[in-house]
Design an enzyme around this catalytic site. Structure first.
Site, PDB file in Angstrom:
ATOM      1  N   ASP A   9      41.968  23.334  23.370  1.00 47.13           N
ATOM      2  CA  ASP A   9      40.765  22.563  23.697  1.00 47.13           C
ATOM      3  C   ASP A   9      40.963  21.860  25.030  1.00 47.13           C
ATOM      4  OD1 ASP A   9      38.544  20.951  23.753  1.00 47.13           O
ATOM      5  OD2 ASP A   9      39.316  19.531  22.257  1.00 47.13           O
ATOM      6  N   ASN A  25      38.618  20.005  26.742  1.00 44.17           N
ATOM      7  CA  ASN A  25      37.794  18.825  27.049  1.00 44.17           C
ATOM      8  C   ASN A  25      37.731  17.792  25.934  1.00 44.17           C
ATOM      9  OD1 ASN A  25      36.296  20.287  25.269  1.00 44.17           O
ATOM     10  ND2 ASN A  25      34.397  20.260  26.467  1.00 44.17           N
ATOM     11  N   ASP A  69      36.804  17.834  22.803  1.00 44.61           N
ATOM     12  CA  ASP A  69      35.776  17.765  21.753  1.00 44.61           C
ATOM     13  C   ASP A  69      36.274  18.341  20.417  1.00 44.61           C
ATOM     14  OD1 ASP A  69      35.790  20.465  22.264  1.00 44.61           O
ATOM     15  OD2 ASP A  69      33.653  20.632  22.724  1.00 44.61           O
ATOM     16  N   ASP A  78      38.332  26.298  23.707  1.00 46.95           N
ATOM     17  CA  ASP A  78      37.308  26.805  24.622  1.00 46.95           C
ATOM     18  C   ASP A  78      37.912  27.742  25.675  1.00 46.95           C
ATOM     19  OD1 ASP A  78      38.472  24.947  26.537  1.00 46.95           O
ATOM     20  OD2 ASP A  78      37.432  23.396  25.368  1.00 46.95           O
ATOM     21  N   ASP A  94      34.577  40.638  21.000  1.00 45.88           N
ATOM     22  CA  ASP A  94      34.317  41.090  19.650  1.00 45.88           C
ATOM     23  C   ASP A  94      32.896  41.643  19.633  1.00 45.88           C
ATOM     24  OD1 ASP A  94      34.428  41.231  16.748  1.00 45.88           O
ATOM     25  OD2 ASP A  94      35.943  39.659  16.883  1.00 45.88           O
ATOM     26  N   ASP A 106      33.580  44.915  14.992  1.00 46.36           N
ATOM     27  CA  ASP A 106      33.526  44.209  13.718  1.00 46.36           C
ATOM     28  C   ASP A 106      32.810  44.991  12.618  1.00 46.36           C
ATOM     29  OD1 ASP A 106      33.787  41.452  12.418  1.00 46.36           O
ATOM     30  OD2 ASP A 106      31.645  41.827  12.161  1.00 46.36           O
ATOM     31  N   GLU A 143      37.457  47.685  13.432  1.00 49.42           N
ATOM     32  CA  GLU A 143      37.770  47.088  12.126  1.00 49.42           C
ATOM     33  C   GLU A 143      37.115  47.988  11.092  1.00 49.42           C
ATOM     34  OE1 GLU A 143      37.303  43.084   9.401  1.00 49.42           O
ATOM     35  OE2 GLU A 143      35.606  43.889  10.481  1.00 49.42           O
ATOM     36  N   HIS A 193      42.501  36.675  11.789  1.00 50.55           N
ATOM     37  CA  HIS A 193      41.733  35.474  11.409  1.00 50.55           C
ATOM     38  C   HIS A 193      41.091  35.568  10.030  1.00 50.55           C
ATOM     39  CE1 HIS A 193      38.805  38.357  12.625  1.00 50.55           C
ATOM     40  NE2 HIS A 193      37.837  37.589  12.199  1.00 50.55           N
ATOM     41  N   ASP A 194      41.209  36.725   9.382  1.00 43.59           N
ATOM     42  CA  ASP A 194      40.642  36.897   8.039  1.00 43.59           C
ATOM     43  C   ASP A 194      41.717  36.914   6.965  1.00 43.59           C
ATOM     44  OD1 ASP A 194      38.036  37.213   9.017  1.00 43.59           O
ATOM     45  OD2 ASP A 194      38.279  39.378   9.265  1.00 43.59           O
TER      46      ASP A 194
HETATM   47  C1  GLC Z   1      34.700  40.855   9.971  1.00 39.09           C
HETATM   48  C2  GLC Z   1      35.274  39.624  10.623  1.00 39.09           C
HETATM   49  C3  GLC Z   1      35.078  38.465   9.709  1.00 39.09           C
HETATM   50  C4  GLC Z   1      33.606  38.270   9.488  1.00 39.09           C
HETATM   51  C5  GLC Z   1      32.938  39.557   9.008  1.00 39.09           C
HETATM   52  C6  GLC Z   1      31.458  39.482   9.167  1.00 39.09           C
HETATM   53  O1  GLC Z   1      35.373  41.195   8.819  1.00 39.09           O
HETATM   54  O2  GLC Z   1      36.602  39.842  10.969  1.00 39.09           O
HETATM   55  O3  GLC Z   1      35.664  37.294  10.217  1.00 39.09           O
HETATM   56  O4  GLC Z   1      33.402  37.261   8.546  1.00 39.09           O
HETATM   57  O5  GLC Z   1      33.350  40.679   9.728  1.00 39.09           O
HETATM   58  O6  GLC Z   1      31.115  39.567  10.517  1.00 39.09           O
HETATM   59 CA    CA Z   2      36.521  22.078  23.804  1.00 45.27          CA
END
Ligand code: GLC
Ligand code: CA
Length: 556
Positions: free
Chosen positions: A21, A23, A25, A29, A98, A200, A257, A329-330
């Site tokens: 981050d 700034n 908040d 970013d 993405d 995605d 994905e 991230h999932d």
């Molecule tokens: C993909 C992403 C996930 C998102 C889902 C819907 O699996 O990695 O984070 O929630 O698609 O877009």
């Molecule tokens: Ca920020």
């Protein structure tokens, strides 16, 4: 298999909201990312994928896009994005965005217009249906819980389809006009100098039509979308068209994905001239998962882990290149998932890294993996942000788990595990922000952080640097990138070993996937120890003794 420019690279995923981050908040970013490019270069990263930073209500953290042509002000501006692309280029690095085009946000202009006039142009961008005699068109369950059908705002008996959250209406790929919109947008971004995209949830763009019910698989009377996907034929027509109209024109790099692809279609997906350059290997990630929900997932053993990796490797041999991950991230943090809790330490983390890097494919790190970040322990469900975890928590309660048990199960699988802020230092908020972080920082940051590891030659971070350097070493690059993988000792338990063989070189990777030491015999011994995750390797003649969780790369 044709050689491609990206085969020998190393990729890294950034979850912008939690990276850095600039700034105060509390939200990571683009300027924060730019300030870390030199760090990523030092690590050895070439390709950077950013999770979504487009305008979004952030109902699903940016995977619900309300404007594909602008940057969400919380992440920065278009100038920041252009600066990031330019700064990356200066360092010979590549930026991926993405591409989220199975659905958009219900706050996207297209959806607003569709609500105003469901029979007009924009109504046809979505799947909008009438309820017949009060009955929904089908009984599919959305990935985030509940029916996939939601009332179209402003209309009594019209419903729209959302395979994910109700704030993520599905785009109708059967409509050529919608597809044109998507291709125009992709090319607009590629013209800006992006190297490509991570794509995605893409298998979902093809629906099995006409709508129909499948047998209910839970007490809610609904069924998983998986059944429909098995019946859906023809996703390749859309994907092939997208490739030809966009990526191919730019020699763009794409990582799909993809779950649930059909076995025989694999070469179409990632073969020469495939729809994508590569796709992620999720075999270990889905191992032990249950149709009932996260609460019912099994713990995965070292032998399960090994079988998953070897099956994936065998499946793509001679066909194409996978992208190998430990987490994203999932997913929960890989070190917390694939290593028993009491054994999770620097040595076992480095072992996992060695396996992930030394199998064939593109190593795709996730932010924080390089310093061994671990799952967070939730004190209460109120700390959870992720919509999927909140849904799974309810599923667990309905199945009869106590709130404590349900919370514990969520702790093991929650997507928030990987979304806690990056641990830069032992300063306040792990050096992620000077403000209040949007998601709680993992309290283990005073011990696990980059500053503590950067100058420590034995750290997890420095070990990742060594793995990356080995992958790029001119002497070994070819066998590491292209060598055939041949499994070894598969009848042994808690041992993962394999050769990587090219015409004139053979490497042997051995990982002792347990806390007890073990001895193995190598007929013919070995020529050179290229890498070990511990300072000592005990060897005598043809036998070597590996300490608990020791992993070695040998030239034989
Ligand atoms: C993909 C992403 C996930 C998102 C889902 C819907 O699996 O990695 O984070 O929630 O698609 O877009
Ligand atoms: Ca920020």
């Amino acid at each position: 298999m044709q050689k491609k420019w990206w085969h020998e690279k190393v990729a890294y995923q950034i979850y912008p909201k939690s990276y850095c981050d600039s700034n105060g908040d509390g939200i990571g970013d683009l300027q924060g990312i730019i300030s870390k490019l030199d760090y990523l270069k030092e690590l050895g990263v070439d390709i950077i994928w950013l999770s979504p930073i487009y305008c979004s209500p952030l109902a699903d953290q940016g995977y619900d896009i309300s404007d594909y042509y602008n940057i969400d002000p919380r992440f920065g501006t278009m100038e920041d994005m252009e600066q990031l692309i330019a700064e990356a280029k200066k360092r010979d690095m590549y930026i991926l965005m993405d591409l989220v085009v199975n659905h958009c946000s219900d706050e996207h202009e297209w959806f607003r217009k569709a609500c105003e006039d469901p029979d007009g142009k924009y109504g046809k961008y979505f799947y909008i249906e009438d309820a017949r005699d009060g009955k929904l068109p089908c009984n599919w369950r959305s990935y985030f819980g509940g029916s996939v059908w939601e009332k179209l705002p402003g209309h009594e008996d019209k419903y729209y389809l959302h395979l994910f959250h109700k704030k993520q209406p599905d785009l109708n790929w059967e409509n050529p006009e919608l597809r044109e919109e998507v291709y125009t947008m992709i090319n607009w971004w590629l013209d800006k100098g992006l190297a490509g995209f991570r794509i995605d949830a893409i298998i979902n763009i093809k629906k099995a039509l006409p709508w129909k019910d499948y047998p209910a698989d839970r007490e809610d009377g609904l069924c998983s979308v998986q059944y429909m996907l098995k019946d859906a034929v023809g996703v390749g027509d859309f994907l092939g068209e997208m490739r030809d109209r966009t990526f191919k024109l730019y020699d763009a790099f794409t990582a799909g994905e993809v779950f649930n692809e059909k076995e025989e279609e694999l070469p179409d997906f990632i073969g020469d001239n495939g729809y994508f350059s590569t796709m992620f290997d999720f075999r270990e990630a889905v191992c032990g998962t249950s149709d009932k929900g996260w609460y019912d997932c099994k713990i995965i053993t070292p032998d399960d882990y090994r079988s998953c990796v070897f099956e994936s490797q065998a499946r793509v041999e001679g066909v194409g290149f996978l992208s190998n991950i430990i987490e994203n991230h999932d997913e929960p943090r890989g070190v917390s998932r694939y290593i028993p809790e009491r054994d999770c330490c620097d040595t076992s983390k480095k072992m996992l890294a060695t396996l992930n890097f030394m199998v064939k494919g593109l190593p795709f790190l996730y932010q924080g993996q390089e310093i061994g970040m671990e799952n967070i322990k939730f004190e209460s469900i109120d700390e959870v942000d992720d919509i999927s975890t909140l849904d799974e928590y309810q599923v667990a309660l309905k199945a009869g788990l106590s709130p404590e048990e349900a919370l514990k199960a969520m702790g093991r699988f929650s997507r928030d595990n990987a979304r806690t802020p990056f641990q830069w230092s032992s300063e306040a908020n792990a050096g992620f922000t000077t403000g209040t972080p949007w998601l709680r920082v993992n309290p283990n940051y005073p011990e696990i952080n980059l500053a503590a590891q950067r100058n420590d030659p034995d750290s997890v971070y420095q070990y990742y640097r060594k793995l990356i350097a080995l992958r790029k070493d001119p002497e070994y690059k070819d066998v590491i990138v292209y060598g055939t993988l041949i499994p070894l000792w598969e009848d042994q338990t808690n041992l993962m070993a394999f050769y990587r063989k090219s015409e004139n070189q053979t490497l042997l990777v051995i990982a002792n996937y347990q806390r007890d030491p073990r001895t193995v015999t190598l007929e013919g011994g070995f020529r050179k120890l290229l890498l070990s995750n511990l300072p000592e390797l005990t060897s005598e003649g043809c036998t070597i003794t590996l300490a608990g969780y020791q992993a070695v790369v040998l030239e034989v």
